[in-house]
Design a protein around this motif. Structure first.
Motif, PDB file in Angstrom:
ATOM      1  N   SER A 173       0.841  -1.202   0.000  1.00 34.46           N
ATOM      2  CA  SER A 173       0.000   0.000   0.000  1.00 34.46           C
ATOM      3  C   SER A 173       0.873   1.249   0.000  1.00 34.46           C
ATOM      4  N   LEU A 177      -5.599   2.323  -2.273  1.00 29.84           N
ATOM      5  CA  LEU A 177      -6.811   2.156  -1.463  1.00 29.84           C
ATOM      6  C   LEU A 177      -7.345   0.735  -1.531  1.00 29.84           C
ATOM      7  N   LYS A 178      -7.208   0.107  -2.663  1.00 29.01           N
ATOM      8  CA  LYS A 178      -7.668  -1.274  -2.827  1.00 29.01           C
ATOM      9  C   LYS A 178      -6.928  -2.209  -1.864  1.00 29.01           C
ATOM     10  N   PHE A 216      -5.217  -1.251   0.874  1.00 24.43           N
ATOM     11  CA  PHE A 216      -5.489  -0.750   2.223  1.00 24.43           C
ATOM     12  C   PHE A 216      -6.823  -1.293   2.731  1.00 24.43           C
ATOM     13  N   LYS A 217      -7.852  -1.203   1.895  1.00 21.35           N
ATOM     14  CA  LYS A 217      -9.178  -1.693   2.289  1.00 21.35           C
ATOM     15  C   LYS A 217      -9.192  -3.217   2.431  1.00 21.35           C
ATOM     16  N   TYR A 218      -8.456  -3.916   1.584  1.00 24.25           N
ATOM     17  CA  TYR A 218      -8.392  -5.375   1.687  1.00 24.25           C
ATOM     18  C   TYR A 218      -7.856  -5.784   3.059  1.00 24.25           C
ATOM     19  N   THR A 220      -7.989  -4.236   5.890  1.00 23.12           N
ATOM     20  CA  THR A 220      -8.983  -4.036   6.944  1.00 23.12           C
ATOM     21  C   THR A 220     -10.168  -4.981   6.792  1.00 23.12           C
ATOM     22  N   GLU A 221     -10.590  -5.228   5.570  1.00 24.25           N
ATOM     23  CA  GLU A 221     -11.732  -6.119   5.343  1.00 24.25           C
ATOM     24  C   GLU A 221     -11.457  -7.536   5.817  1.00 24.25           C
ATOM     25  N   THR A 242      -1.571   3.564   7.669  1.00 24.23           N
ATOM     26  CA  THR A 242      -1.549   4.698   6.750  1.00 24.23           C
ATOM     27  C   THR A 242      -0.100   5.048   6.438  1.00 24.23           C
TER      28      THR A 242
END
Length: 176
Positions: free
Chosen positions: A23, A64-65, A67-69, A71-72, A79
């Motif tokens: 990320s 972002l893809k 980063f979101k993965y 957390t998901e 960050t």
């Protein structure tokens, strides 16, 4: 406390670290393309600047893809700190030489994550990262194509710079 959090994810800590690094790499790539776009704008390459602004936005989406993965899947997404990036370039061509080297480095980072996923039997993350494999193949092709244009069109003439600016802006688009 970290061990307690680990029970809520199947993500191995080593893979999580590599994903957080990825990320950061994607975020840094966005910043680098933004700096390139600014240099191109300042030096009269308006069409190519537009191309690089799109590249910067695309890299931010890639960041972002990932980063979101993280957390998901229950990991801890960190960050990334925005690194200082090169603002000045010696030539129009140098921008694309650096862009290609950056894309190759991203490809190596993606491959490292996939290798680690295979080692850890993390099929979900490997499957997620396969999108990046395809994307990186396209990114490297586009960067190489831009450099090929410098071999075909004389950068030293005004008309050559004008033509390069037009042709590079078309790379990756339907009309290219």
């Amino acid at each position: 406390m970290k061990d307690l959090l680990r029970t809520h994810t199947s993500l191995q800590e080593g893979i999580e670290k590599l994903l957080n690094l990825q990320s950061k790499i994607e975020n840094d790539a966005s910043s680098k393309y933004l700096a390139m776009a600014s240099w191109l704008d300042r030096n009269g390459f308006e069409n190519t600047a537009g191309y690089m602004y799109k590249q910067a936005e695309e890299e931010r989406t890639h960041f972002l893809k990932v980063f979101k993965y993280i957390t998901e899947i229950g990991g801890i997404a960190i960050t990334p700190v925005v690194a200082e990036v090169k603002q000045e370039f010696s030539s129009f061509k140098e921008v694309f030489e650096i862009a290609l080297q950056n894309e190759i480095a991203v490809t190596h980072a993606v491959n490292k994550i996939i290798a680690k996923c295979r080692l850890e039997n993390d099929y979900a993350t490997e499957e997620f990262m396969m999108w990046y494999v395809k994307e990186q193949r396209e990114e490297e092709i586009n960067a190489r194509r831009a450099l090929e244009l410098f071999d075909l069109i004389d950068e030293d003439s005004a008309s050559g710079k004008f033509e390069l600016d037009k042709q590079i802006a078309k790379i990756g688009s339907v009309e290219a």
